[in-house]
Design an enzyme around this catalytic site. Structure first.
Site, short mmCIF file in Angstrom:
data_model
loop_
_atom_site.label_atom_id
_atom_site.label_comp_id
_atom_site.label_asym_id
_atom_site.label_seq_id
_atom_site.Cartn_x
_atom_site.Cartn_y
_atom_site.Cartn_z
N GLU A 248 1.05 -1.22 -0.27
CA GLU A 248 -0.01 -0.15 -0.01
C GLU A 248 0.89 1.22 -0.11
O GLU A 248 1.39 1.53 0.95
CB GLU A 248 -0.98 -0.12 1.10
N CYS A 282 -1.95 9.20 2.08
CA CYS A 282 -1.52 8.75 0.69
C CYS A 282 -2.62 9.02 -0.62
O CYS A 282 -2.37 8.96 -1.79
CB CYS A 282 -1.57 7.20 0.57
P1 NAD Z 1 8.47 4.53 4.62
O1 NAD Z 1 8.56 3.81 3.52
O2 NAD Z 1 9.62 5.51 5.11
O3 NAD Z 1 8.41 3.90 5.96
C1 NAD Z 1 7.44 2.68 6.12
C2 NAD Z 1 7.80 1.77 7.08
O4 NAD Z 1 8.78 0.75 6.52
C3 NAD Z 1 8.44 2.08 8.28
O5 NAD Z 1 7.90 0.93 9.46
C4 NAD Z 1 9.88 2.09 8.26
O6 NAD Z 1 10.40 1.89 9.09
C5 NAD Z 1 9.98 0.96 7.30
N1 NAD Z 1 11.12 0.42 6.49
C6 NAD Z 1 11.82 1.37 6.16
N2 NAD Z 1 12.96 0.66 5.43
C7 NAD Z 1 12.67 -0.44 5.61
C8 NAD Z 1 13.61 -1.72 5.24
N3 NAD Z 1 14.62 -1.55 4.42
N4 NAD Z 1 12.75 -2.83 5.41
C9 NAD Z 1 11.65 -3.04 6.03
N5 NAD Z 1 11.08 -1.95 6.59
C10 NAD Z 1 11.52 -0.72 6.29
O7 NAD Z 1 7.20 5.55 4.67
P2 NAD Z 1 6.56 6.71 5.65
O8 NAD Z 1 7.54 7.86 5.34
O9 NAD Z 1 6.60 6.05 6.95
O10 NAD Z 1 5.22 6.86 5.41
C11 NAD Z 1 4.96 7.51 4.15
C12 NAD Z 1 4.35 6.80 3.18
O11 NAD Z 1 3.56 5.75 2.93
C13 NAD Z 1 3.86 7.69 1.69
O12 NAD Z 1 4.56 7.34 0.57
C14 NAD Z 1 2.36 7.35 1.74
O13 NAD Z 1 1.68 7.58 0.64
C15 NAD Z 1 2.48 5.89 2.33
N6 NAD Z 1 1.10 5.55 2.67
C16 NAD Z 1 0.43 4.72 1.80
C17 NAD Z 1 -0.89 4.20 2.34
C18 NAD Z 1 -1.61 3.30 1.61
O14 NAD Z 1 -2.64 2.61 2.02
N7 NAD Z 1 -1.55 3.25 0.23
C19 NAD Z 1 -1.07 4.75 3.60
C20 NAD Z 1 -0.66 5.44 4.52
C21 NAD Z 1 0.83 5.96 3.90
#
Ligand code: NAD
Length: 474
Positions: A248, A282
């Site tokens: 997502e 998002c």
């Molecule tokens: P992010 O990708 O930086 O982090 C998301 C999660 O992934 C965090 O828990 C982070 O610690 C973890 N993570 C980071 N690197 C990793 C790795 N190498 N291996 C495993 N896990 C890892 O995202 P963010 O800044 O926390 O959130 C914002 C993003 O989320 C935006 O792009 C937004 O659009 C998206 N989002 C999507 C939805 C949806 O339902 N489509 C909903 C909310 C947010």
């Protein structure tokens, strides 16, 4: 003294060998800390989830449903405390934090209801002479423990979107919350620990990202349910192509305002939902395409709606737009807006940063290749542009790498269905912003916005496979 929240290891509270300090984005003060598990403790959590998987899958539906209903009740009872926790760690105004708790309550409530309906079906096979006397009995079986990786922007409800369906189908779940906002997921762990779920059924592990990578690759966790940014999500999918990976991801959601729309309604909704959560959703509206014949009339209304938003202190009940998650995030938005302006864009309102806060901003005349148009801004910035004819409007919406949801303001049923057919997104919202989401509906993206679907029933299906038993001699 800062209170350090324990993490949850196989259903029990535990402390590890480090801490994540959590600060409030509005003023930088420390609001809490989360204990970080050791590598050994992470291993114990994975081993416990793996060991309990058969017991979890066999858990009677009433036990799962009662556990989920308990979580819904306790979230509701503690709603104000949890809303304040979310505002503290995330900086979103209380208005939205309260809404998030209410949504998490309904997510668990729906899950309890769906659990009671979770059933197999039979299929007669005697449609062909060769299968006479045979009957197929079809059930859905969990793939196994679910690794739930969640972002910072809805720290409770996006965790609920993974935990609730996992429990509903009888799958153990390990939550890895975002480092900026681990506290509400840890509180959810505390409530889950009050239930009768077996030991090992859930863990909440605020580990750093490098250790999350090891979890992603662990073969004992066959399902990875990831919500977050595209680069991280797609890299996960590439690393474990044989796992069941749900992504997502982000978007740059668009809305179309047709000439027959109620312009006041459209302006009010678009003004608010490009800025709610400071644009950090998002499906926050980022692009608005307006029928040229309505453009001159619509734009001042949109600007007025945006200028009428209450910005500032997220602890005030009336505040609608608070800070972004960090000063860095606000600086990035500032840079992107400056770039657009250098490329010829006009700032109709906003365009000012103050620490982690960025003023609700409307831009016109934005070049198509500007990042505020074609990337995910994840900030309170809206671009507005006229279109000539529906085909052009839909082409503009579709000219994006992303495809989460789109909104169409029209009174015409024909246009609504045309939008439903032509827009390349996971969901089309008629008469409202693309930012609308009900927690029980299928939700997810196409193109770079992800794969798989959430929403209770859809996630339950994503976490399971169909297993068929063929009964012979009937
Ligand atoms: P992010 O990708 O930086 O982090 C998301 C999660 O992934 C965090 O828990 C982070 O610690 C973890 N993570 C980071 N690197 C990793 C790795 N190498 N291996 C495993 N896990 C890892 O995202 P963010 O800044 O926390 O959130 C914002 C993003 O989320 C935006 O792009 C937004 O659009 C998206 N989002 C999507 C939805 C949806 O339902 N489509 C909903 C909310 C947010």
């Amino acid at each position: 003294m800062t209170q350090v929240s324990p993490f949850w290891l196989a259903g029990r509270p535990a402390t590890g060998d480090g801490e994540i300090v959590v600060t409030h984005p509005y003023d930088g003060r420390v609001v809490g800390a989360a204990s970080v598990p050791t590598q050994q403790q992470v291993e114990e959590a994975v081993a416990a989830a793996h060991a309990v998987r058969a017991q979890a899958a066999a858990l009677p539906l009433h036990v799962r449903a009662e556990a989920l209903a308990h979580v819904a009740r306790r979230l509701a009872e503690r709603a104000e405390e949890i809303a304040r926790l979310i505002t503290g760690e995330n900086g979103k105004p209380l208005l939205w934090a309260r809404g998030e708790v209410a949504r998490a309550v309904s997510t668990f409530r729906f899950a309890a209801e769906e659990t009671r309906r979770w059933s197999g079906h039979t299929q007669r096979l005697d449609t062909e002479p060769a299968a006479a006397g045979r009957l197929a009995y079809v059930t859905r079986v969990p793939h196994g423990p679910v690794l739930a990786i969640t972002p910072f922007n809805f720290p409770l409800n996006l965790t609920a979107h993974k935990v609730a369906p996992a429990i509903a189908v009888g799958a153990p779940v390990l939550v890895k919350p975002a480092p900026a906002t681990p506290l509400s997921a840890l509180l959810l762990g505390e409530i889950l620990a009050e239930t009768e779920l077996p030991e090992g059924m859930f863990s909440v592990l605020p580990v750093p990202n490098d250790r999350a990578s090891a979890l992603v690759e662990d073969p004992r966790l066959p399902v990875v349910s990831f919500t977050g940014s595209g680069p991280v999500g797609w890299a996960i999918k590439d690393r474990v192509p044989r796992k069941h990976v749900t992504l997502e991801l982000g978007g740059n959601a668009a809305a179309v305002v047709c000439a027959d729309a109620d312009l006041d309604h459209a302006a009010a909704r678009l003004g608010l939902f490009s800025n709610y959560q400071a644009g950090q959703s998002c499906i926050a509206v980022q692009r608005v395409y307006v029928a040229r014949e309505a453009y001159e009339e619509f734009v001042p209304r949109l600007v007025a709606a945006v200028e009428g938003l209450v910005t500032g202190d997220p602890w005030q009940d009336t505040t609608q737009v608070g800070p972004l998650i960090s000063v860095d995030a606000a600086e990035r938005v500032e840079t992107w807006v400056k770039e657009a302006v250098e490329g010829g864009a006009e700032v109709l309102t906003g365009g000012v940063r103050d620490g982690a806060a960025y003023a609700p901003t409307v831009l016109a005349g934005v070049p198509a290749d500007a990042r505020v148009s074609c990337e995910e801004v994840f900030g309170p910035v809206l671009i507005v542009q006229p279109f000539d004819g529906l085909d052009e409007a839909f082409e503009l919406v579709n000219a994006s790498r992303y495809g989460l949801q789109a909104g169409v303001f029209t009174r015409s049923l024909d246009v609504a269905f045309q939008a439903g057919r032509q827009l390349e997104v996971g969901g089309v919202v008629i008469g409202d912003v693309p930012s609308y989401r009900a927690d029980q509906m299928p939700y997810g993206g196409v193109k770079e916005s992800g794969v798989g679907r959430e929403g209770l029933r859809s996630a339950m299906e994503d976490f399971t496979y169909e297993k068929v038993m063929i009964l012979t001699g009937l």
